[in-house]
Design a protein around this motif. Structure first.
Motif, short mmCIF file in Angstrom:
data_model
loop_
_atom_site.label_atom_id
_atom_site.label_comp_id
_atom_site.label_asym_id
_atom_site.label_seq_id
_atom_site.Cartn_x
_atom_site.Cartn_y
_atom_site.Cartn_z
N TYR A 200 -6.83 -6.83 3.72
CA TYR A 200 -5.86 -6.10 4.08
C TYR A 200 -4.92 -6.90 4.92
N LEU A 201 -3.55 -7.25 4.28
CA LEU A 201 -2.65 -8.20 5.00
C LEU A 201 -1.67 -7.48 5.54
N LEU A 202 -1.28 -7.86 6.86
CA LEU A 202 0.07 -7.11 7.45
C LEU A 202 1.34 -7.98 7.14
N LYS A 203 2.38 -7.38 6.66
CA LYS A 203 3.80 -8.00 6.59
C LYS A 203 4.34 -8.24 7.95
N PRO A 204 5.10 -9.22 7.92
CA PRO A 204 5.11 -10.30 6.93
C PRO A 204 3.92 -11.14 6.87
N VAL A 205 3.61 -11.53 5.67
CA VAL A 205 2.22 -12.13 5.29
C VAL A 205 2.45 -13.51 5.95
N PRO B 39 6.80 4.43 -3.30
CA PRO B 39 7.22 5.82 -3.59
C PRO B 39 6.41 6.13 -4.96
N GLY B 40 6.10 7.42 -4.95
CA GLY B 40 5.53 7.89 -6.09
C GLY B 40 3.79 7.53 -5.79
N LYS B 41 3.29 6.87 -6.76
CA LYS B 41 1.84 6.41 -6.79
C LYS B 41 1.86 5.41 -5.40
N THR B 42 0.75 5.44 -4.88
CA THR B 42 0.72 4.41 -3.74
C THR B 42 -0.33 3.35 -4.17
N GLY B 43 -0.38 2.28 -3.43
CA GLY B 43 -1.67 1.49 -3.47
C GLY B 43 -2.82 1.80 -3.61
N LEU B 44 -3.23 2.94 -2.88
CA LEU B 44 -4.46 3.74 -3.11
C LEU B 44 -4.82 4.28 -4.23
N ASP B 45 -3.83 4.68 -5.03
CA ASP B 45 -3.90 5.13 -6.21
C ASP B 45 -4.21 4.03 -7.30
N LEU B 46 -3.39 2.87 -7.20
CA LEU B 46 -3.49 1.73 -7.75
C LEU B 46 -5.09 1.22 -7.51
N LEU B 47 -5.65 1.28 -6.34
CA LEU B 47 -7.00 0.85 -6.19
C LEU B 47 -8.06 1.93 -6.92
N ILE C 141 0.86 -1.34 -0.16
CA ILE C 141 -0.20 -0.03 0.08
C ILE C 141 0.72 1.25 -0.15
N ARG C 142 2.12 1.22 0.53
CA ARG C 142 3.02 2.49 0.70
C ARG C 142 4.19 2.19 -0.27
N TYR D 298 3.20 -1.62 8.06
CA TYR D 298 2.64 -0.73 8.72
C TYR D 298 1.30 -0.87 9.26
N SER D 299 1.27 -1.24 10.38
CA SER D 299 -0.39 -1.64 11.21
C SER D 299 -0.99 -0.17 11.36
N ASP D 300 -1.04 0.37 10.53
CA ASP D 300 -1.44 2.06 10.63
C ASP D 300 -3.14 1.81 10.31
N PHE D 301 -3.96 2.13 11.42
CA PHE D 301 -5.32 2.16 10.84
C PHE D 301 -5.82 3.16 9.91
N THR D 302 -5.09 4.20 9.81
CA THR D 302 -5.42 5.24 8.86
C THR D 302 -5.34 4.58 7.34
N TYR D 303 -4.24 4.12 7.24
CA TYR D 303 -4.30 3.37 5.85
C TYR D 303 -5.27 2.24 5.73
N ALA D 304 -5.62 1.36 6.60
CA ALA D 304 -6.40 0.57 6.25
C ALA D 304 -7.76 0.85 6.18
N LYS D 305 -8.15 1.93 7.10
CA LYS D 305 -9.33 2.67 6.90
C LYS D 305 -9.68 3.32 5.54
N GLN D 306 -8.67 3.75 5.01
CA GLN D 306 -8.83 4.50 3.62
C GLN D 306 -9.03 3.35 2.67
N ALA D 307 -8.27 2.35 2.85
CA ALA D 307 -8.25 1.29 1.90
C ALA D 307 -9.53 0.49 1.87
N ILE D 308 -10.22 0.44 2.80
CA ILE D 308 -11.60 -0.41 2.94
C ILE D 308 -12.68 0.49 2.23
#
Length: 492
Positions: free
Chosen positions: A102-107, A59-67, A56-57, A85-95
């Motif tokens: 949404y999977l956390l690394k290491p998968v 450089p340049g375009k992010t996974g959210l841009d791809l979505l 999801i994170r 990054y177990s950042d709720f903000t990213y997970a929330k935006q993605a959902i």
């Protein structure tokens, strides 16, 4: 096997992801790996991608841009994100933007497999929905073409324009399959495979939950092949207690409506003889009808009509009267009986078609029973009945229950009067026959429903017509356009 795209800006993560599980065993084919969103977008434009697993994170375009890009360009693609990054903000935006998971690394391997299983389930559901919608569109389209009574050649040309595989032949026929229970697509697969094994192309439509009709393009088959095909088909039909109606054979220049009606009529044969099986249309299917029409037309006493009803029953038992012929005889019987009672009148009764017989009367025996009841009533000469309260009660029943199977006979039994007398009272008070009032209520409701986002099949079912072809024909007869044409005009 579903196509999968891996996206991560770290090459070593892409390599690890490629090796973390047996993708083929999980049902997926990794068609490409991309370390940049722009590359992933380019791949998504060029080929079908069922699932994207992306960081999801980046450089340049992010996974959210791809979505966002996938939602716009390939809305059927499922996007699964992974991030360290177990950042709720990213997970929330993605959902919020519609990611599938949404999977956390290491998968975690087990979590990945569960996610892929969920992806497979969702994709299969979509495919079933797509096939159902395609079958629905195909069915409505073919039934509308049939109702416009074009030639088979015109139908074949129109089928070709849809991209469906249907090789033109020299001979064509219709085949209608009718079941006592709901007829699912999988139930027809053995018949489909059997036709394919004999190189018979078909274009299929769903008439109702229990009935499907095929247009068949016939290759040149030897007599031996035809006999074998018939035996194999008979086994399939007998195993399922189906009724199958086969039309006569037509060339490309034959009108399609007549052949279609033949196959549908023959699929209702068990309502006459109680036996399921394969029934092919024969020119003499109504052989007894002309003589019986002459017999009814010459009747000068009620007893003559009584004798004719017994002869009609014999004709049905001997397979010499089918539904269309029975409807003709009933209508003539009504006219003759009215003429005997009140000379010079043509009667104000409910004239029926073969389809009316199926819809409103259930079994032909019910119709014969009603004919005898009408005769008995004339012999007894019942006293006057106060018509207004009875008709008003029946009208309220019809207004409330119009979508259910309702017959004149059942209503007459409920109010303890004969069907004939009830029909007379109803016409006298309402100015239209019992059946025409019922049809009017159903079509009035259908017009309202067609303005909503409901499929044409559902509209027909909601107002009491399981068979879309019957609903469409009735709608066009009374409103001048088919349900599809009406809906299209409302959208314009």
């Amino acid at each position: 096997m579903y196509n999968l795209l891996l996206v991560d800006d770290e090459p070593w993560i892409l390599k690890d992801m490629e090796q973390i599980i047996d993708w083929e065993e999980a049902g997926f084919n990794i068609v490409a790996k991309a370390n940049d969103v722009s590359i992933a977008e380019s791949l998504l434009r060029r080929q079908r991608i069922d699932v994207i697993i992306s960081d999801i994170r980046m450089p340049g375009k992010t996974g959210l841009d791809l979505l966002a890009f996938a939602n716009r360009v390939s809305p059927g693609t499922l996007v699964v994100f992974m991030s360290a990054y177990s950042d709720f903000t990213y997970a929330k935006q993605a959902i919020e933007k519609g990611c599938f998971n949404y999977l956390l690394k290491p998968v975690n391997t087990d979590e990945l497999l569960r996610t892929l299983a969920s992806c497979t389930q969702r994709l299969q559901e979509r495919e079933r929905e797509r096939r159902f919608q395609q079958a629905y569109d195909q069915s409505v389209m073919l039934l509308e073409w049939i109702e416009s009574d074009v030639t088979i050649r015109q139908i074949v040309d129109r089928i070709a324009s849809t991209g469906a595989t249907f090789r033109p032949g020299e001979q064509y026929l219709f085949m209608t399959v009718k079941s006592q229970e709901t007829l699912a697509e999988k139930d027809l697969q053995d018949i489909d495979r059997l036709l394919e094994s004999y190189r018979i192309d078909c274009f299929k439509c769903r008439n109702s939950p229990v009935k499907s009709t095929y247009l068949l393009s016939l290759p040149q088959l030897s007599y031996k092949e035809l006999r074998k095909l018939y035996r194999e088909s008979s086994r399939e039909v007998a195993a399922r207690s189906w009724e199958v109606g086969i039309s006569g054979i037509g060339s490309a220049d034959h009108g399609v409506h007549r052949l279609y009606q033949q196959s549908n009529r023959m699929a209702d044969t068990s309502s006459l003889n109680g036996k399921s099986g394969i029934y092919r249309h024969r020119p003499d299917v109504n052989a007894a009808v002309p003589a019986l029409k002459a017999q009814i037309g010459k009747a000068t006493r009620v007893e003559h009509l009584e004798a004719a009803v017994y002869d009609i029953q014999k004709g049905i038992q001997r397979g010499r009267i089918h539904l269309s012929g029975l409807a003709e005889l009933y209508n003539l019987f009504v006219i003759s009986l009215a003429g005997l009672i009140s000379p010079g009148t043509a009667g104000d009764e409910d004239f029926i078609t073969a389809q009316d017989l199926v819809i409103y009367y259930g079994k032909p025996q019910d119709l014969l029973e009603e004919m005898m009841l009408r005769i008995e009533e004339q012999k007894k000469k019942p006293g006057e009945i106060n018509a207004v309260p009875i008709v008003e009660e029946i009208t309220r029943d019809l207004d409330r229950m119009f979508a259910h199977r309702i017959s004149l006979k059942e209503m007459a039994q409920k109010y303890y009067i004969s069907p004939n007398y009830l029909s007379h009272l109803f016409k006298q008070e309402k100015g239209k026959s019992f059946i025409n009032y019922l049809i009017h209520k159903r079509l009035e409701a259908a017009v309202s429903l067609l303005e909503k986002d409901i499929s044409l099949y559902e509209v027909g079912k909601l107002v009491g017509y399981d068979d879309y072809a019957q609903f469409s024909k009735l709608f066009k007869k009374h409103l001048g356009v088919s349900p599809m044409e009406y809906k299209q005009r409302k959208k314009a």
